[in-house]
Motif scaffolding. Structure first.
Motif, PDB file in Angstrom:
ATOM      1  N   LEU A 273      36.713   5.463  85.709  1.00  0.00           N
ATOM      2  CA  LEU A 273      36.090   5.725  84.355  1.00  0.00           C
ATOM      3  C   LEU A 273      35.921   4.309  83.293  1.00  0.00           C
ATOM      4  N   LYS A 274      37.164   3.439  83.331  1.00  0.00           N
ATOM      5  CA  LYS A 274      36.617   2.677  82.298  1.00  0.00           C
ATOM      6  C   LYS A 274      35.824   1.659  83.040  1.00  0.00           C
ATOM      7  N   GLN A 275      36.154   1.665  83.988  1.00  0.00           N
ATOM      8  CA  GLN A 275      34.645   0.780  84.804  1.00  0.00           C
ATOM      9  C   GLN A 275      33.366   1.124  84.401  1.00  0.00           C
ATOM     10  N   ASP A 276      32.930   2.419  84.662  1.00  0.00           N
ATOM     11  CA  ASP A 276      31.934   3.380  84.177  1.00  0.00           C
ATOM     12  C   ASP A 276      31.957   2.484  82.845  1.00  0.00           C
ATOM     13  N   ILE A 277      32.693   2.625  82.326  1.00  0.00           N
ATOM     14  CA  ILE A 277      32.649   2.794  80.789  1.00  0.00           C
ATOM     15  C   ILE A 277      32.197   0.972  80.149  1.00  0.00           C
ATOM     16  N   PHE A 278      32.642   0.336  80.599  1.00  0.00           N
ATOM     17  CA  PHE A 278      32.420  -0.974  80.438  1.00  0.00           C
ATOM     18  C   PHE A 278      31.054  -1.522  81.230  1.00  0.00           C
TER      19      PHE A 278
ATOM     20  N   ALA B  77      32.171  19.052  71.453  1.00  0.00           N
ATOM     21  CA  ALA B  77      34.283  19.515  71.145  1.00  0.00           C
ATOM     22  C   ALA B  77      34.690  18.908  71.348  1.00  0.00           C
ATOM     23  N   ALA B  78      34.386  17.991  71.952  1.00  0.00           N
ATOM     24  CA  ALA B  78      36.047  16.669  72.321  1.00  0.00           C
ATOM     25  C   ALA B  78      36.234  16.588  70.935  1.00  0.00           C
ATOM     26  N   LEU B  79      34.960  15.737  70.581  1.00  0.00           N
ATOM     27  CA  LEU B  79      34.636  15.086  69.202  1.00  0.00           C
ATOM     28  C   LEU B  79      35.790  15.479  68.293  1.00  0.00           C
TER      29      LEU B  79
ATOM     30  N   MET C 299      33.798   7.010  66.249  1.00  0.00           N
ATOM     31  CA  MET C 299      34.766   7.017  67.148  1.00  0.00           C
ATOM     32  C   MET C 299      33.914   8.397  68.798  1.00  0.00           C
ATOM     33  N   LEU C 300      33.197   7.720  69.405  1.00  0.00           N
ATOM     34  CA  LEU C 300      32.997   8.146  70.899  1.00  0.00           C
ATOM     35  C   LEU C 300      33.236   9.319  71.113  1.00  0.00           C
ATOM     36  N   GLU C 301      33.289  10.428  71.233  1.00  0.00           N
ATOM     37  CA  GLU C 301      34.099  11.156  72.454  1.00  0.00           C
ATOM     38  C   GLU C 301      33.122  11.651  73.273  1.00  0.00           C
TER      39      GLU C 301
ATOM     40  N   LEU D 264      43.696  -4.157  74.247  1.00  0.00           N
ATOM     41  CA  LEU D 264      44.261  -4.314  72.813  1.00  0.00           C
ATOM     42  C   LEU D 264      45.405  -3.001  73.053  1.00  0.00           C
ATOM     43  N   HIS D 265      46.716  -3.140  73.511  1.00  0.00           N
ATOM     44  CA  HIS D 265      47.385  -2.350  74.148  1.00  0.00           C
ATOM     45  C   HIS D 265      48.103  -1.190  72.710  1.00  0.00           C
ATOM     46  N   PHE D 266      48.255  -0.490  71.823  1.00  0.00           N
ATOM     47  CA  PHE D 266      48.636  -0.192  71.261  1.00  0.00           C
ATOM     48  C   PHE D 266      49.562   0.560  71.313  1.00  0.00           C
ATOM     49  N   PHE D 267      50.642   1.742  70.874  1.00  0.00           N
ATOM     50  CA  PHE D 267      51.904   2.264  71.120  1.00  0.00           C
ATOM     51  C   PHE D 267      51.545   2.847  70.554  1.00  0.00           C
ATOM     52  N   SER D 268      52.426   4.490  71.253  1.00  0.00           N
ATOM     53  CA  SER D 268      51.910   5.548  70.273  1.00  0.00           C
ATOM     54  C   SER D 268      53.890   6.112  69.544  1.00  0.00           C
ATOM     55  N   PRO D 269      53.113   6.835  68.383  1.00  0.00           N
ATOM     56  CA  PRO D 269      51.394   7.267  67.472  1.00  0.00           C
ATOM     57  C   PRO D 269      51.453   5.932  66.941  1.00  0.00           C
TER      58      PRO D 269
ATOM     59  N   ASN E 232      42.608  -0.318  75.704  1.00  0.00           N
ATOM     60  CA  ASN E 232      43.800   0.511  75.270  1.00  0.00           C
ATOM     61  C   ASN E 232      44.726   0.400  77.185  1.00  0.00           C
ATOM     62  N   THR E 233      44.189   0.286  77.733  1.00  0.00           N
ATOM     63  CA  THR E 233      44.859   1.001  79.016  1.00  0.00           C
ATOM     64  C   THR E 233      46.160   0.515  79.096  1.00  0.00           C
ATOM     65  N   SER E 234      47.097   1.214  79.298  1.00  0.00           N
ATOM     66  CA  SER E 234      48.761   0.529  79.834  1.00  0.00           C
ATOM     67  C   SER E 234      48.608   0.087  80.536  1.00  0.00           C
ATOM     68  N   TYR E 235      47.756   0.273  82.331  1.00  0.00           N
ATOM     69  CA  TYR E 235      48.558  -0.222  83.397  1.00  0.00           C
ATOM     70  C   TYR E 235      47.078  -1.095  83.757  1.00  0.00           C
TER      71      TYR E 235
ATOM     72  N   ILE F 251      35.964   3.252  68.342  1.00  0.00           N
ATOM     73  CA  ILE F 251      36.851   3.268  69.627  1.00  0.00           C
ATOM     74  C   ILE F 251      36.216   4.990  70.636  1.00  0.00           C
ATOM     75  N   ILE F 252      36.513   4.058  71.949  1.00  0.00           N
ATOM     76  CA  ILE F 252      35.978   5.266  72.640  1.00  0.00           C
ATOM     77  C   ILE F 252      37.146   6.097  73.245  1.00  0.00           C
ATOM     78  N   GLY F 253      36.932   7.673  72.910  1.00  0.00           N
ATOM     79  CA  GLY F 253      38.125   8.641  73.667  1.00  0.00           C
ATOM     80  C   GLY F 253      38.672   8.550  72.099  1.00  0.00           C
ATOM     81  N   GLY F 254      39.159  10.313  71.659  1.00  0.00           N
ATOM     82  CA  GLY F 254      40.055  10.277  70.197  1.00  0.00           C
ATOM     83  C   GLY F 254      41.116  11.280  71.092  1.00  0.00           C
ATOM     84  N   GLY F 255      41.426  10.810  71.967  1.00  0.00           N
ATOM     85  CA  GLY F 255      42.539  11.328  72.166  1.00  0.00           C
ATOM     86  C   GLY F 255      43.509  11.220  71.010  1.00  0.00           C
ATOM     87  N   THR F 256      45.118  11.018  72.219  1.00  0.00           N
ATOM     88  CA  THR F 256      46.645  10.833  71.396  1.00  0.00           C
ATOM     89  C   THR F 256      46.118   8.847  70.893  1.00  0.00           C
TER      90      THR F 256
HETATM   91  P1  NAI Z   1      43.946  11.761  75.727  1.00  0.00           P
HETATM   92  O1  NAI Z   1      44.119  12.578  77.065  1.00  0.00           O
HETATM   93  O2  NAI Z   1      44.966  11.787  74.666  1.00  0.00           O
HETATM   94  O3  NAI Z   1      42.959  10.738  75.285  1.00  0.00           O
HETATM   95  C1  NAI Z   1      41.516  10.635  76.164  1.00  0.00           C
HETATM   96  C2  NAI Z   1      40.394  10.975  75.294  1.00  0.00           C
HETATM   97  O4  NAI Z   1      39.449  10.241  76.075  1.00  0.00           O
HETATM   98  C3  NAI Z   1      39.805  12.563  75.309  1.00  0.00           C
HETATM   99  O5  NAI Z   1      39.993  13.459  73.863  1.00  0.00           O
HETATM  100  C4  NAI Z   1      38.732  12.663  76.172  1.00  0.00           C
HETATM  101  O6  NAI Z   1      38.239  13.396  75.727  1.00  0.00           O
HETATM  102  C5  NAI Z   1      37.933  11.394  76.194  1.00  0.00           C
HETATM  103  N1  NAI Z   1      37.397  11.253  77.450  1.00  0.00           N
HETATM  104  C6  NAI Z   1      37.217  11.001  78.769  1.00  0.00           C
HETATM  105  N2  NAI Z   1      36.447  10.452  79.009  1.00  0.00           N
HETATM  106  C7  NAI Z   1      35.564  10.211  78.501  1.00  0.00           C
HETATM  107  C8  NAI Z   1      33.961   9.531  78.301  1.00  0.00           C
HETATM  108  N3  NAI Z   1      33.658   8.998  78.910  1.00  0.00           N
HETATM  109  N4  NAI Z   1      33.797   9.009  76.983  1.00  0.00           N
HETATM  110  C9  NAI Z   1      34.166   9.185  75.714  1.00  0.00           C
HETATM  111  N5  NAI Z   1      35.740   9.985  75.935  1.00  0.00           N
HETATM  112  C10 NAI Z   1      36.013  10.400  76.907  1.00  0.00           C
HETATM  113  O7  NAI Z   1      44.895  10.356  76.472  1.00  0.00           O
HETATM  114  P2  NAI Z   1      46.076   8.843  75.804  1.00  0.00           P
HETATM  115  O8  NAI Z   1      46.983   9.256  75.898  1.00  0.00           O
HETATM  116  O9  NAI Z   1      44.792   8.856  74.156  1.00  0.00           O
HETATM  117  O10 NAI Z   1      45.689   7.290  76.616  1.00  0.00           O
HETATM  118  C11 NAI Z   1      44.076   6.943  76.576  1.00  0.00           C
HETATM  119  C12 NAI Z   1      44.871   5.428  76.759  1.00  0.00           C
HETATM  120  O11 NAI Z   1      45.607   5.204  76.038  1.00  0.00           O
HETATM  121  C13 NAI Z   1      44.859   5.395  78.292  1.00  0.00           C
HETATM  122  O12 NAI Z   1      43.883   4.325  79.291  1.00  0.00           O
HETATM  123  C14 NAI Z   1      46.151   5.497  78.061  1.00  0.00           C
HETATM  124  O13 NAI Z   1      47.245   4.538  79.740  1.00  0.00           O
HETATM  125  C15 NAI Z   1      46.374   4.599  76.836  1.00  0.00           C
HETATM  126  N6  NAI Z   1      47.822   4.526  76.422  1.00  0.00           N
HETATM  127  C16 NAI Z   1      48.047   6.012  76.266  1.00  0.00           C
HETATM  128  C17 NAI Z   1      49.547   5.792  75.309  1.00  0.00           C
HETATM  129  C18 NAI Z   1      50.211   6.852  75.091  1.00  0.00           C
HETATM  130  O14 NAI Z   1      50.805   6.977  74.973  1.00  0.00           O
HETATM  131  N7  NAI Z   1      48.798   8.133  75.063  1.00  0.00           N
HETATM  132  C19 NAI Z   1      50.579   4.402  74.779  1.00  0.00           C
HETATM  133  C20 NAI Z   1      49.569   2.672  74.994  1.00  0.00           C
HETATM  134  C21 NAI Z   1      48.318   2.917  76.062  1.00  0.00           C
END
Ligand code: NAI
Ligand code: 3HC
Length: 701
Positions: free
Chosen positions: A384-389, A325-327, A319-321, A427-432, A405-408, A296-301
């Motif tokens: 950012l997403k294209q760079d990561i891919f 600190a972000a991790l 999980m890759l951050e 793969l579009h998941f919904f929060s939480p 998991n992009t929304s749009y 999983i790339i990104g450990g946010g919401t």
């Molecule tokens: P968020 O802001 O909570 O988390 C994003 C995470 O990505 C942050 O922890 C950040 O440190 C990390 N990140 C940023 N650049 C990075 C990189 N280059 N390498 C690794 N990690 C990196 O965002 P959230 O809400 O989790 O959204 C993430 C994606 O999910 C977005 O594309 C959003 O549209 C989509 N999404 C969000 C929903 C929501 O309700 N929040 C629902 C469904 C999809």
């Protein structure tokens, strides 16, 4: 007896075996077969009868596909009475999921033995019904009123061990069920165990206030659904009426529910959910890739919740951050969420620990090299997403599935950043993400069939409800949400208040009002998205001026403690804020809008019909495979009341002529830009047809 039910004598035990794959539903043929077998047992040398099922489960209940059609004899309650009346001992042997009418069949038997892995449940309420084959009369007699009501109102299955504690099962065994059940039956015979008819037991008396309390609790929880209250009425009859009369009343109430619109809608959702898993033109035997390890790339919401979803289904996750600190922050949110799962009783402490241990963290892409699936969930930034891919293309092994998991964002553009667009999918998941059931599986132009088939199957494995969407801005769900939110905002500026808009929608059945949803998601999300657009691309300012003004005041929604409402810092309980009304009134003035009274009917019709109209376009464009997929998306992802069946089913229930008339009225009052009727709505209304009929013809043609 017939092709679904066999009967054989095993020494002195007459064994009735139901074999009606996949779940041994009690179709007419099954009922007739059991009846013949029970009658045969009366005349033969058997001393007792054993009822069991072949295949993966004991009967999962009545055959739902027969519902809504004229009932055919033998009726289940009559058949069960005949089983219970047998003078020879009748034993039921349960395995798998003994549900609804299946478990009621077992209750009509004199003794019940179950495999320890079996579960029992009365899920009828999820179909807008309650147990209608004696369950409301027999369960209270065995388990007491409170436990019976709990079981039937929740619809949730319980383990065989718990069923035994409640007195619903007499013996729990492990190993080979048929052998154990035959041995148990012989033991009962040897011990001279009596024929024990549940109908002849008394219900333990309860305090008269219990029913009042239960009624209040169930009414609050049911949120507009009538079945739980009807169930309670039927249970009450078990206390006040002799068994036969209670049964007759149960039948009457059950059939009333069956004929009603709520059960019709919930049955639609049941089949819609299962149909959504099927992709047209993709054969069942399409090969699937093996998924063992997930990145999983990104450990946010979202990233944290997605990681938990996979770990909870036993997948190791890395999980890759972006940095340590972000991790650490991401993993600590995961820890907190697991604590929450334990506190809410969703997981035991040891289960939570085991799941948590499956999640590891990294900041190094090399750690993704062995992943079979990588899901990107970083900020919603296309570059950012294209760079990561592009990076994933370099570090992931051949055949790995690369998901966003992009929304749009446009999945095809993201895929184009790699040299393997066929491996890329949304793969579009919904929060939480570890709680919400919906998963939109977004098929890109070049997504390979086996990637799609793998992800649909995987969705089920991780206990989500996968629905396929084509690529468009917002896919199925969020695309439709735009006009829905727009109308919510327009109602505000034209004269309503956040409280009245939310109340109208919640009273209609939505889990949450649209204004509160905006506060939950964060008002800054839309603000930032609009900032990136040219002025003329932002839409009608009336639909966002209030929200943007709040953002500029630092009111971003729940996360900043205030948005359209103010939130208590500790409890998060919301309250109205007169400042917001002032902002609305000022915005209306600035945009030359004359405020007026707007009644709840108008609010509901504008919001729901905007969903319907957009949904029909989504179907016509082929973004959704079928209208019922949209219903699944809205019920499982957006809090649409399941008992209204989803926006498409609801439109049919109202009548498309009426929907079109209202949409046309809105067009005349508010303008064609927002309210041009979808071509499919016009066509079907003109033909006097329904969305369901159109979908059935499309599926066959
Ligand atoms: P968020 O802001 O909570 O988390 C994003 C995470 O990505 C942050 O922890 C950040 O440190 C990390 N990140 C940023 N650049 C990075 C990189 N280059 N390498 C690794 N990690 C990196 O965002 P959230 O809400 O989790 O959204 C993430 C994606 O999910 C977005 O594309 C959003 O549209 C989509 N999404 C969000 C929903 C929501 O309700 N929040 C629902 C469904 C999809
Ligand atoms: N009647 C008709 N078809 C049924 C059915 C039923 N009761 N239960 C499942 N099916 C069908 C599904 O539609 C699906 O068909 P498909 O392959 O053509 O899509 C197939 O059986 C397999 O079902 P699932 O994909 O759901 O299989 P799972 O293994 O994931 O789940 C299950 C199995 C837990 C039994 C689940 O199917 C389920 O919950 N079924 C419904 C059970 C239920 O609601 N029972 C109560 C019925 S109402 C009743 O009994 C009234 C009585 O009180 C009088």
């Amino acid at each position: 007896m017939n092709s679904r039910v066999s009967y054989e004598l095993v020494e002195t035990v007459g064994v009735i075996t139901i074999d009606n794959p996949p779940v041994n539903a009690l179709s007419q043929a099954v009922r007739a077969g059991i009846l013949d077998a029970i009658r045969a047992s009366r005349a033969d040398d058997s001393k007792a009868v054993l009822i069991c099922c072949a295949g993966r489960t004991f009967s999962a209940g009545a055959d739902i596909s027969e519902f809504g059609k004229p009932p055919q004899e033998p009726f289940l309650p009559d058949l069960l009475n005949e089983i219970e009346a047998s003078d020879k001992l009748v034993v039921a042997a349960l395995h798998g999921t003994a549900l609804g009418g299946g478990f009621e069949t077992a209750l009509a038997c004199h003794y019940r033995i179950a495999l320890d892995s079996a579960s029992i449940g009365l899920p009828e309420v999820k179909l807008g019904l309650f147990p209608g084959a004696g369950g409301t009369q027999r369960i209270p007699r065995l388990a007491g009123v409170a436990a019976a009501v709990d079981l039937m109102a929740s619809g949730k299955p319980i383990t065989a061990a718990r069923a035994a504690e409640l007195g619903l099962v007499d013996k729990v065994v492990s190993g080979e069920l048929r052998e154990a059940a035959l041995a148990y039956t012989n033991e009962l015979l040897a011990a001279g165990a009596p024929v024990r008819r549940v109908s002849e037991l008394d219900v333990d008396p309860v305090d008269s206030s219990l029913f009042d309390e239960l009624r209040t609790t169930l009414a609050r929880r049911a949120r507009g659904q009538i079945a739980p209250l009807k169930m309670l009425e039927s249970v009450q009859a078990a206390l006040t009426l002799p068994f036969a009369e209670g049964l007759a009343q149960e039948r009457e109430l059950f059939l009333e529910l069956m004929r009603g619109s709520q059960s019709n809608a919930l049955r639609h959702v049941f089949f819609a959910e299962r149909t959504a898993a099927k992709i047209r033109g993709l054969p069942r035997e399409t090969p699937r890739r093996e998924i063992k390890q997930v990145g999983i790339i990104g450990g946010g919401t979202m990233g944290g919740g997605i990681a938990m979803t996979f770990a909870n289904a036993d997948f190791p996750v890395v999980m890759l951050e972006i940095n340590d600190a972000a991790l650490a922050r991401g993993l600590s949110i995961v820890d907190r969420n697991y604590d929450g799962s334990v506190k809410r009783g969703k997981l035991s402490a040891s289960q939570a620990t085991a799941c948590r241990e499956l999640i590891s963290g990294t900041t190094d892409y090399a750690a993704l090299a062995q992943c079979d699936l990588v899901i990107e969930a970083v900020f919603e930034d296309p570059k950012l997403k294209q760079d990561i891919f592009a990076r994933l293309d370099k570090c992931c092994k051949d055949g790995a599935i690369l998901a966003t998991n992009t929304s749009y964002q446009d999945v095809d553009e993201i895929a184009a950043a790699t040299d393997r667009p066929e491996d890329v999918i949304g793969l579009h998941f919904f929060s939480p993400a570890h709680i919400m059931k919906l998963l939109e599986v977004v098929r890109g132009e070049k997504t390979a069939d086996d990637v799609l088939a793998t992800c649909m199957a995987l969705g089920k494995k991780i206990r989500k409800i996968p629905v396929m969407s084509g690529v468009c801005y917002g896919f199925i769900g969020n695309r439709m949400l735009q006009p829905y939110f727009r109308e919510g905002q327009l109602c505000l500026i034209e004269g309503s208040t956040p409280e009245r808009v939310d109340a109208a929608m919640q009273e209609w059945g939505m889990a949450m009002g649209p204004i509160s949803v905006g506060d939950l998601a964060g008002l800054d999300v839309g603000y930032k998205a609009r900032e990136a657009l040219a002025i003329d691309e932002r839409g009608d300012p009336k639909s966002f001026r209030v929200s943007d003004a709040l953002v500029e005041m630092g009111r971003l929604g729940q996360k900043s403690g205030a948005g359209f409402y103010t939130y208590d810092a500790e409890t998060r309980v919301k309250s109205s804020d007169p400042v917001v009304l002032e902002v609305i009134v000022q915005a209306a003035k600035a945009l030359d809008v004359e405020r007026r009274e707007i009644d709840a009917d108008e609010i509901v019709d504008r919001l729901i019909y905007s969903l319907v109209n957009e949904g029909l376009r989504v179907v016509e464009e082929g973004i959704a495979q079928r209208p019922s997929d949209i219903d699944v998306v809205y019920v499982y992802g957006y809090g649409f009341p399941a008992w209204r069946g989803g926006p498409m089913h609801y439109a049919d229930a109202v009548g498309l002529d009426k929907v079109l008339a209202r949409v046309t009225e809105f067009r005349d009052r508010f303008g064609a830009a927002n309210w041009t009727p979808a071509p499919l709505l016009q066509k079907l209304a003109a033909e006097g047809s329904t969305i369901e009929a159109w979908a059935a013809a499309a599926a066959n043609g």
